[in-house]
Scaffold this motif. Structure first.
Motif, PDB file in Angstrom:
ATOM      1  N   VAL A  43      19.996  38.164  38.245  1.00 55.93           N
ATOM      2  CA  VAL A  43      18.955  37.126  38.752  1.00 55.93           C
ATOM      3  C   VAL A  43      18.482  37.533  40.171  1.00 55.93           C
ATOM      4  O   VAL A  43      17.253  37.399  40.579  1.00 55.93           O
ATOM      5  CB  VAL A  43      19.536  35.682  38.742  1.00 55.93           C
ATOM      6  N   SER A  44      19.276  37.949  41.040  1.00 55.89           N
ATOM      7  CA  SER A  44      19.083  38.439  42.596  1.00 55.89           C
ATOM      8  C   SER A  44      18.199  39.460  42.685  1.00 55.89           C
ATOM      9  O   SER A  44      17.113  39.533  43.302  1.00 55.89           O
ATOM     10  CB  SER A  44      20.286  38.612  43.176  1.00 55.89           C
ATOM     11  N   PHE A  45      18.321  40.658  41.638  1.00 59.57           N
ATOM     12  CA  PHE A  45      17.239  41.676  41.644  1.00 59.57           C
ATOM     13  C   PHE A  45      15.972  41.176  41.099  1.00 59.57           C
ATOM     14  O   PHE A  45      15.023  41.596  41.886  1.00 59.57           O
ATOM     15  CB  PHE A  45      17.851  42.772  40.893  1.00 59.57           C
ATOM     16  N   ALA A  46      15.907  40.407  40.058  1.00 60.49           N
ATOM     17  CA  ALA A  46      14.708  39.997  39.614  1.00 60.49           C
ATOM     18  C   ALA A  46      13.970  39.135  40.551  1.00 60.49           C
ATOM     19  O   ALA A  46      12.682  39.139  40.544  1.00 60.49           O
ATOM     20  CB  ALA A  46      14.885  39.188  38.168  1.00 60.49           C
ATOM     21  N   THR A  47      14.420  38.121  41.166  1.00 63.51           N
ATOM     22  CA  THR A  47      13.831  37.171  42.217  1.00 63.51           C
ATOM     23  C   THR A  47      13.384  38.281  43.453  1.00 63.51           C
ATOM     24  O   THR A  47      12.714  37.636  44.254  1.00 63.51           O
ATOM     25  CB  THR A  47      14.855  36.230  42.843  1.00 63.51           C
ATOM     26  N   ASN A  75      12.846  37.554  55.241  1.00 61.09           N
ATOM     27  CA  ASN A  75      14.201  37.083  55.944  1.00 61.09           C
ATOM     28  C   ASN A  75      13.936  36.190  56.814  1.00 61.09           C
ATOM     29  O   ASN A  75      14.925  35.198  56.801  1.00 61.09           O
ATOM     30  CB  ASN A  75      14.753  38.262  56.255  1.00 61.09           C
ATOM     31  N   ILE A  76      13.048  36.206  57.725  1.00 57.11           N
ATOM     32  CA  ILE A  76      12.899  34.848  58.678  1.00 57.11           C
ATOM     33  C   ILE A  76      12.676  33.690  57.861  1.00 57.11           C
ATOM     34  O   ILE A  76      13.173  32.654  58.261  1.00 57.11           O
ATOM     35  CB  ILE A  76      12.057  35.499  59.771  1.00 57.11           C
ATOM     36  N   GLU A 218      11.426  30.350  46.355  1.00 61.57           N
ATOM     37  CA  GLU A 218      12.254  30.019  46.837  1.00 61.57           C
ATOM     38  C   GLU A 218      12.425  28.313  47.434  1.00 61.57           C
ATOM     39  O   GLU A 218      13.069  27.551  47.215  1.00 61.57           O
ATOM     40  CB  GLU A 218      13.226  30.743  47.892  1.00 61.57           C
ATOM     41  N   LEU A 219      11.174  28.297  48.363  1.00 60.23           N
ATOM     42  CA  LEU A 219      10.843  27.107  48.909  1.00 60.23           C
ATOM     43  C   LEU A 219      10.613  25.950  47.849  1.00 60.23           C
ATOM     44  O   LEU A 219      11.119  24.807  48.188  1.00 60.23           O
ATOM     45  CB  LEU A 219       9.636  27.440  49.867  1.00 60.23           C
ATOM     46  N   GLY A 240      22.213  35.844  50.229  1.00 63.43           N
ATOM     47  CA  GLY A 240      22.395  36.849  49.403  1.00 63.43           C
ATOM     48  C   GLY A 240      20.853  37.594  49.254  1.00 63.43           C
ATOM     49  O   GLY A 240      20.636  38.760  49.248  1.00 63.43           O
ATOM     50  N   SER A 241      19.694  36.627  48.979  1.00 59.58           N
ATOM     51  CA  SER A 241      18.372  37.229  49.002  1.00 59.58           C
ATOM     52  C   SER A 241      18.092  38.055  50.277  1.00 59.58           C
ATOM     53  O   SER A 241      17.420  38.969  50.160  1.00 59.58           O
ATOM     54  CB  SER A 241      17.512  36.052  49.076  1.00 59.58           C
TER      55      SER A 241
END
Length: 314
Positions: A43-47, A75-76, A218-219, A240-241
């Motif tokens: 999931v982390s890679f896909a997102t 990232n910010i 994500e928001l 993690g993202s």
């Protein structure tokens, strides 16, 4: 037309990312991967796929500033915008893994990225391999630490996808791949045209407009969960993202084409904003309320993010 390309690119990235997550999770169940491993890795890679496709497309089109700005800005935005808004709506709890493992790793990757770029003004293929190896080590320890808390780390994985047919998985994969490809191409094209039309740098557009766009999923997920009084996106997931953005997105992009630092503001100010947002999370987690990010802390993060955006355009 630049605004149309940007909006259409955003829409396709959201659609493509959703279909890619579904197909990846469905395929992972077919390969008998545990729900925990799927949640922490697949999931982390896909997102991170929208950021990856945008960065690769930008690098190939001779716009390395967009590739760097996309990651630094995302990232910010993950901390200042997504975490800030979510904390304003609903307080977030901070677990021990935050300050014992995830936070130090995020800060380490952020600082390493600065030194890699400051060393010779570019991110080379060998440095990209180093970032990917670092990510592999992080994932190894992440999975090992999570084995005792499998349920907590796998809530975001839809078990219904375990019964998905191979035909559906292939269709989803094709839709997701096509949407991500055209979405990234249109977004980069629109960003370059917009930067040229309004007379500002491609980097300024990428670190704000593009970064916010790739953080929209994500928001949206965070705000919806917070409004429903459900468990909002966790601090660990956002951290993690950020780690994946640096290690996998820039790591893979630099393997395809070295990423050169064109705009000096990247190393003069903006990367310090990224490191600053990462570092400030630790004192915020303990002062004044211990292990909680509430409304006032969220307002502080959001205010700092709005200041960053304003200064970028000024």
């Amino acid at each position: 037309m630049s605004i149309f390309y940007i909006l259409a690119g955003f829409a396709l990235l959201v659609v493509g990312g959703e279909f890619l997550v579904r197909s990846s999770v469905g395929l992972s169940f077919k390969l008998n991967l545990s729900k925990m491993v799927i949640g922490l890795t697949v999931v982390s890679f896909a997102t991170s796929a929208p950021e990856l496709l945008v960065s690769v497309q930008a690098a190939l089109e001779g716009s390395p500033d967009i590739a760097l700005g996309n990651v630094i800005g995302s990232n910010i935005a993950n901390i200042g915008l997504v975490l800030g808004v979510t904390a304003i709506i609903s307080s977030l709890g901070v677990d021990r893994d935050f300050y014992r493992f995830n936070w130090p790793v995020m800060v380490l990757f952020s600082i390493v990225l600065y030194f890699l770029l400051a060393n010779d003004g570019k991110l080379t293929a060998s440095e990209g391999i180093g970032l990917l190896l670092g990510l592999a080590v992080y994932l190894f320890f992440l999975i090992r630490r999570a084995r005792g808390a499998q349920k907590a780390h796998s809530e975001e994985v839809d078990e219904q996808l375990a019964t998905t047919s191979y035909f559906k998985i292939i269709i989803w994969l094709l839709i997701g791949g096509a949407a991500l490809y055209f979405g990234s191409e249109w977004l980069v094209r629109g960003a370059k045209d917009l930067a040229s039309a309004v007379g500002i740098s491609e980097y300024a557009i990428s670190v704000t407009v593009i970064a916010i766009g790739t953080s929209v999923p994500e928001l949206a997920a965070s705000v919806i969960a917070a409004l429903r009084k459900e468990k909002a996106i966790s601090l660990g997931n956002l951290i993690g993202s950020n780690i994946f953005n640096i290690a996998s997105v820039l790591g893979i992009t630099s393997l395809i084409k070295p990423i050169n630092v064109i705009d000096p503001i990247i190393l003069e100010t903006n990367i310090f904003w990224m490191i600053g947002f990462a570092v400030v999370l630790l004192p915020l987690a303990f002062v004044p309320v211990k292990l909680e990010l509430g409304r006032y802390k969220g307002l502080l993060l959001l205010g700092a993010y709005l200041l960053f955006v304003a200064l970028t355009f000024i």
